[in-house]
Design a protein around this motif. Structure first.
Motif, PDB file in Angstrom:
ATOM      1  N   GLY A   1      53.495  78.030  67.825  1.00  0.00           N
ATOM      2  CA  GLY A   1      54.543  77.305  67.095  1.00  0.00           C
ATOM      3  C   GLY A   1      54.098  76.922  65.691  1.00  0.00           C
ATOM      4  N   ALA A   2      54.463  75.700  65.294  1.00  0.00           N
ATOM      5  CA  ALA A   2      54.071  75.098  64.003  1.00  0.00           C
ATOM      6  C   ALA A   2      54.649  75.828  62.790  1.00  0.00           C
ATOM      7  N   VAL A   3      54.176  77.053  62.499  1.00  0.00           N
ATOM      8  CA  VAL A   3      54.775  77.816  61.411  1.00  0.00           C
ATOM      9  C   VAL A   3      55.430  79.035  62.036  1.00  0.00           C
ATOM     10  N   TYR A   4      56.720  79.228  61.773  1.00  0.00           N
ATOM     11  CA  TYR A   4      57.460  80.250  62.508  1.00  0.00           C
ATOM     12  C   TYR A   4      57.524  81.584  61.779  1.00  0.00           C
ATOM     13  N   TRP A   5      57.198  81.564  60.488  1.00  0.00           N
ATOM     14  CA  TRP A   5      57.054  82.807  59.782  1.00  0.00           C
ATOM     15  C   TRP A   5      56.163  82.648  58.559  1.00  0.00           C
TER      16      TRP A   5
ATOM     17  N   LYS B   1      55.759  73.658  41.874  1.00  0.00           N
ATOM     18  CA  LYS B   1      54.544  74.430  42.173  1.00  0.00           C
ATOM     19  C   LYS B   1      53.836  73.847  43.403  1.00  0.00           C
ATOM     20  N   VAL B   2      53.682  72.523  43.389  1.00  0.00           N
ATOM     21  CA  VAL B   2      53.001  71.866  44.503  1.00  0.00           C
ATOM     22  C   VAL B   2      53.803  72.038  45.789  1.00  0.00           C
ATOM     23  N   TYR B   3      55.113  71.861  45.687  1.00  0.00           N
ATOM     24  CA  TYR B   3      55.955  72.061  46.871  1.00  0.00           C
ATOM     25  C   TYR B   3      55.729  73.457  47.440  1.00  0.00           C
ATOM     26  N   GLY B   4      55.685  74.437  46.555  1.00  0.00           N
ATOM     27  CA  GLY B   4      55.491  75.822  46.985  1.00  0.00           C
ATOM     28  C   GLY B   4      54.187  75.995  47.745  1.00  0.00           C
ATOM     29  N   ASP B   5      53.116  75.375  47.215  1.00  0.00           N
ATOM     30  CA  ASP B   5      51.810  75.508  47.873  1.00  0.00           C
ATOM     31  C   ASP B   5      51.810  74.893  49.265  1.00  0.00           C
ATOM     32  N   PHE B   6      52.665  73.882  49.465  1.00  0.00           N
ATOM     33  CA  PHE B   6      52.659  73.183  50.751  1.00  0.00           C
ATOM     34  C   PHE B   6      53.955  73.397  51.531  1.00  0.00           C
ATOM     35  N   ALA B   7      54.709  74.439  51.172  1.00  0.00           N
ATOM     36  CA  ALA B   7      56.043  74.632  51.750  1.00  0.00           C
ATOM     37  C   ALA B   7      56.032  74.679  53.278  1.00  0.00           C
ATOM     38  N   TRP B   8      55.009  75.257  53.880  1.00  0.00           N
ATOM     39  CA  TRP B   8      55.023  75.427  55.330  1.00  0.00           C
ATOM     40  C   TRP B   8      54.248  74.360  56.074  1.00  0.00           C
ATOM     41  N   THR B   9      53.713  73.391  55.361  1.00  0.00           N
ATOM     42  CA  THR B   9      52.916  72.364  56.034  1.00  0.00           C
ATOM     43  C   THR B   9      53.808  71.325  56.706  1.00  0.00           C
ATOM     44  N   ASN B  10      53.210  70.632  57.678  1.00  0.00           N
ATOM     45  CA  ASN B  10      53.965  69.695  58.498  1.00  0.00           C
ATOM     46  C   ASN B  10      52.988  68.650  59.026  1.00  0.00           C
ATOM     47  N   PRO B  11      53.144  67.398  58.605  1.00  0.00           N
ATOM     48  CA  PRO B  11      52.182  66.362  59.032  1.00  0.00           C
ATOM     49  C   PRO B  11      52.161  66.133  60.545  1.00  0.00           C
ATOM     50  N   LEU B  12      53.131  66.719  61.280  1.00  0.00           N
ATOM     51  CA  LEU B  12      53.106  66.602  62.738  1.00  0.00           C
ATOM     52  C   LEU B  12      51.861  67.281  63.316  1.00  0.00           C
ATOM     53  N   HIS B  13      51.288  68.211  62.575  1.00  0.00           N
ATOM     54  CA  HIS B  13      50.094  68.922  63.038  1.00  0.00           C
ATOM     55  C   HIS B  13      48.913  68.618  62.120  1.00  0.00           C
ATOM     56  N   PRO B  14      48.333  67.421  62.231  1.00  0.00           N
ATOM     57  CA  PRO B  14      47.258  67.052  61.303  1.00  0.00           C
ATOM     58  C   PRO B  14      46.037  67.957  61.428  1.00  0.00           C
ATOM     59  N   ASP B  15      45.872  68.576  62.605  1.00  0.00           N
ATOM     60  CA  ASP B  15      44.724  69.472  62.760  1.00  0.00           C
ATOM     61  C   ASP B  15      44.916  70.751  61.951  1.00  0.00           C
ATOM     62  N   LEU B  16      46.171  71.210  61.845  1.00  0.00           N
ATOM     63  CA  LEU B  16      46.434  72.421  61.077  1.00  0.00           C
ATOM     64  C   LEU B  16      46.513  72.136  59.587  1.00  0.00           C
ATOM     65  N   PHE B  17      47.038  70.949  59.235  1.00  0.00           N
ATOM     66  CA  PHE B  17      47.281  70.649  57.832  1.00  0.00           C
ATOM     67  C   PHE B  17      46.611  69.350  57.412  1.00  0.00           C
ATOM     68  N   PRO B  18      45.283  69.335  57.404  1.00  0.00           N
ATOM     69  CA  PRO B  18      44.574  68.089  57.077  1.00  0.00           C
ATOM     70  C   PRO B  18      44.810  67.638  55.630  1.00  0.00           C
ATOM     71  N   GLY B  19      45.113  68.578  54.734  1.00  0.00           N
ATOM     72  CA  GLY B  19      45.336  68.220  53.337  1.00  0.00           C
ATOM     73  C   GLY B  19      46.527  67.291  53.181  1.00  0.00           C
ATOM     74  N   VAL B  20      47.626  67.628  53.839  1.00  0.00           N
ATOM     75  CA  VAL B  20      48.824  66.800  53.762  1.00  0.00           C
ATOM     76  C   VAL B  20      48.586  65.450  54.430  1.00  0.00           C
ATOM     77  N   ARG B  21      47.813  65.448  55.502  1.00  0.00           N
ATOM     78  CA  ARG B  21      47.460  64.200  56.174  1.00  0.00           C
ATOM     79  C   ARG B  21      46.771  63.271  55.172  1.00  0.00           C
ATOM     80  N   LYS B  22      45.825  63.822  54.433  1.00  0.00           N
ATOM     81  CA  LYS B  22      45.083  63.015  53.473  1.00  0.00           C
ATOM     82  C   LYS B  22      46.010  62.513  52.365  1.00  0.00           C
ATOM     83  N   MET B  23      46.879  63.383  51.896  1.00  0.00           N
ATOM     84  CA  MET B  23      47.800  62.979  50.829  1.00  0.00           C
ATOM     85  C   MET B  23      48.699  61.837  51.276  1.00  0.00           C
ATOM     86  N   GLU B  24      49.240  61.947  52.481  1.00  0.00           N
ATOM     87  CA  GLU B  24      50.136  60.894  52.962  1.00  0.00           C
ATOM     88  C   GLU B  24      49.385  59.567  53.042  1.00  0.00           C
ATOM     89  N   ALA B  25      48.169  59.617  53.610  1.00  0.00           N
ATOM     90  CA  ALA B  25      47.367  58.402  53.727  1.00  0.00           C
ATOM     91  C   ALA B  25      47.112  57.802  52.357  1.00  0.00           C
TER      92      ALA B  25
END
Lengths: 555, 487
Positions: free
Chosen positions: A144-148, B82-106
């Motif tokens: 899951g997580a990223v779908y594409w 530009k920044v949005y584009g770099d992080f377009a697929w990130t999701n803070p629900l998965h801090p293990d996958l996206f630790p960068g966004v976790r740090k930014m939010e904190a």
């Protein structure tokens, strides 16, 4: 006739006699009492009865409250309490180290920079943040997580986001373009789910909000029908957002068990759960944990028979199942074709491939949707009307969602759907009968979390499930690349073979924590640790790796 | 009954009016109702997009709109896209996958805590907007109240408080008790607030500043109440939070409003307003973690794994958090102080200018960026109509009838404030020639809506308005519902 008559009069006389006897006894019992005593006793016993009723019949059941109180007392016992606390702290430390450890030389920004950074400096910083990522989701090893995350698509939607970055659907007069896009996303999705011209809906920020909104609508409908304590009846496998909705909106969630073999909801049990407090029924299409499609047609019949709204939660797989027919993959009807279905939620930001932050909730007609809306007619700041949870909303994300749908088109979705379903149906021993894109794996022989650990060390990132213990992989477009599915199956085979050499070995690491969390009888403790986990997420302190809270106190 | 019929007819007319004004497309345009059978190419999509952009008729970049867009500077826009584009697929629900966004939010939370003098114990979360921040604070205090044994928790808030508190009360089964304002200052009447406190009180609220009239509630006094009765106090700084924290540094006086006031237990502030971040981010802060724990939601028994989520949403767009973070770093303290100084100066210029116009007056004493205008002589909605026709887009307020301008960076451009004042002067002079004339158009609808005693009818029309927003049918311009029935 005369016989029946005399029988009737005989019963009448008997009742009169009993009433007379009752009156005599009550009077003789009160003979020695003064009127004020009788009045006081009456008032007190009435108040007592009201209190007992209030105590017994609350939103939370009596047994659950007693259990909680009991565990609260246990925690207060000196030795036991401190031992439990020590274990909790250890788990929390472990989490904070694994989540919040920065790379050498990195630190947290705690204050605004006194002097703003230049565009170039910001972008350099950003690279540091990106470097924290260790899991490479683009290779298709994450469930899951990223779908594409296709590159052309990403380019397109970032461009579109940029064009609409400052728009906000809260001001339709200022931003009519986004208004039109949102309306079109809803209409297109209605048509995908066979909604007909009366169907309608809104765009929300995600699956949770879609589910919250449907529950809120049905709660308000239930209130209007005179139900004081509305209940949601949902399968045990339903998404946690329904529990959130119940918690937020003061509803009660009644879980219906699953058929152990198919992992679909047990319709008979669901029927038994229906009462005069029922505000809504729920089916998942498919459910998150095991990917099973609930028997929507059968539940739809129940919904029709008892005239109860039925919500179909297709948040996860909505944008797969609507294309399965076109992709020549069989599936029983799940949408507005089933008469009892009154609402559907589907996430555009999952298999719709739109960027995170968009989902759609649909209703059979506007009457239902009106219960979702919130209007404050008397606000000093003007009449306030908002369709969903948020006031201001990012128009850029809606525009990006719209662009993704237009770019994909029906052919694009059908194509990806076919690939994904094919990938998920090849191999492995599984729970239930996965019909869509989720494959859950369990074991009767060894602790499945050992397999989870083993696969994590191989670079896979799967979801761990509980009750029953299992793990699942949610197949996305990224897994349809050649070789990924084969690699997964071969890795599973290999690791299971290793584990089977010694099936009773103890589980270690994160897997052990999961197993432990499941077996703790005091669920409030699990909540506490989870709150600690969330605290961790917002921590801007470097974790002290060998910090032991309990020792700290002893010094 | 005739009266009802008449009102219904008027309401239908109002709805028709709205649907025509909102949903009318340009010549040759139509709605997409089905997915295109064949997906469009990148180029085709971008061409379509241009058509949608062309629908916009109000030019917010010239600084003629109240609030809505708070800056939109071009360099900043480029950066955050530009920044949005770099992080377009990130999701803070998965801090293990996206630790960068976790740090930014904190970090966004920690920086905001420090702006509001929160100290090391203070904490918070990023949310999707002001409404969610407010909802979360109310939810936290509701659960606290439940735990204290309160069965029917009440929110005590000024009449001028944002509608999100009414939403929170409606969502979470609480009761909202409105406290009247001091008629002169438009601040909450602290004595009345004290009288409203009961054993059901779950929380007190102050605005800093309030949306309608831009008044700062007397937070220090209410803070004392909060301390005395041991009730949490939420300060709603959603609108002006990222102005008021910089006013001290910009040498503009303001009474304490943040965690320096002892009774204050939580604060909400929108980064997507005067923080200049793109829409979709706000921050809610608490004095310490104990309060925040009541905001969290945990489902320990979910089959899909232990589910813990800090706020309303499950998945969240990481790109927007990253863009918010980048905006804050790009602005820096000096950038914010600078824009704050300009904005406050501009709104004081406008206030002074309006006070000189005969026939209208300024409500209360605006201390931040909102200036509300009312009149005792004529219907203020006539002025609203007149200014709309001059290209201005203001907010209409009710109870009392008034209009306001919310000053943004866009209004600080040279000449904008002067133009506004001169337009108000000119239009008021025209209206004053005939002060009792009847109001027409949208202004009349507003006036009518205010005077309808059956408020459920207003709700109905508003629902109709929301339906309009989702309409994909071209409106029939001369459709009259009432006549339709007679045929």
């Amino acid at each position: 006739m005369p016989l029946a008559d005399s029988k009737l009069s005989f019963t009448g006389v008997m009742i009169l006699l009993y009433v007379e006897e009752g009156r005599r006894r009550a009077n003789s019992a009160c003979a020695g009492l003064e009127p004020w005593q009788i009045i006081t006793a009456t008032v007190l016993s009435t108040l007592g009865a009201v209190w007992v009723k209030g105590f017994l019949f609350q939103q939370e059941s009596l047994t659950s409250r007693m259990k909680k109180q009991c565990f609260r007392l246990v925690r207060k016992i000196p030795f036991v309490g401190s031992t439990i606390q020590a274990q909790l702290n250890k788990a929390l430390d472990h989490m904070s180290v694994s989540l919040c450890t920065l790379k050498e030389g990195m630190s947290y920004a705690k204050h605004l920079p006194a002097q703003g950074l230049s565009q170039k400096q910001v972008l350099e910083c950003i690279r540091e943040y990106q470097s924290l990522t260790e899991v490479d989701w683009e290779k298709g090893r994450v469930s899951g997580a990223v779908y594409w995350g296709d590159e052309t698509l990403t380019q397109l939607l970032v461009k579109v986001y940029g064009d609409f970055a400052w728009t906000n659907p809260l001001h339709p007069d200022l931003f009519p373009g986004v208004r039109k896009m949102e309306a079109e996303v809803v209409r297109m999705t209605c048509n995908l789910f066979n909604g007909g011209p009366e169907s309608c809906g809104t765009v929300t920020s995600g699956g949770t909000e879609s589910i919250l909104m449907a529950c809120k609508a049905y709660r308000d409908m239930a209130y209007e029908r005179g139900i004081k304590h509305p209940e949601i009846i949902a399968p045990l496998s339903v998404h946690a957002a329904f529990e959130k909705a119940a918690h937020y909106f003061g509803m009660k969630l009644i879980h219906v068990p699953l058929d152990k073999k198919t992992m679909k909801v047990d319709v008979k049990a669901m029927k038994r759960a229906i009462s005069r407090n029922t505000a809504m029924l729920v089916c998942s299409a498919p459910g998150f944990p095991h990917g099973a499609m609930d028997p929507i047609e059968e539940v739809g019949k129940l919904a029709e028979k008892y005239n109860i709204p039925l919500h179909v939660d297709a948040c996860l797989g909505g944008f797969l199942i609507v294309f399965m027919d076109k992709a020549k993959l069989a599936l029983a009807p799940f949408d507005f074709r089933v008469k009892g279905v009154t609402s559907i939620s589907a996430d555009t930001h999952k298999y719709g491939y739109a960027p995170k932050g968009s989902s759609v909730v649909l209703y059979r007609n506007k009457t239902y949707r009106h219960y979702q809306f919130f209007v404050a007619p008397d606000w000093q700041g003007g009449i306030y009307a908002s369709p969903s949870v948020a006031g201001s909303r990012p128009g850029g994300i809606i525009a990006a969602c719209w662009a993704t749908m237009m770019y994909m088109g029906e052919n694009g979705y059908v194509e990806t759907t076919r690939k994904i379903i094919q990938t998920s149906l090849e191999g492995v021993y599984v729970l239930g009968k996965p019909e869509v894109s989720v494959v859950a794996i369990a074991s009767d022989v060894f602790d499945i979390f050992r397999l989870s650990n083993a696969l994590t060390s191989k670079g896979w990132n799967l979801n761990t499930l509980q009750f029953p213990s299992s793990i699942h992989i949610c197949v996305t477009v990224l897994h349809t690349k050649p070789g990924v599915a084969e690699q997964f199956i071969s890795d599973v085979k290999e690791q299971v073979a290793i584990i089977m050499k010694n099936p009773k070995e103890k589980t270690t690491g994160m897997g052990a924590i999961y197993g432990m969390a499941q077996s703790i009888p005091d669920r409030s403790m699990v909540k506490e640790v989870s709150c600690g986990f969330l605290d961790c997420l917002y921590s801007t302190e470097a974790p002290k790796a060998h910090n032991n809270h309990m020792n700290g106190k002893a010094h």
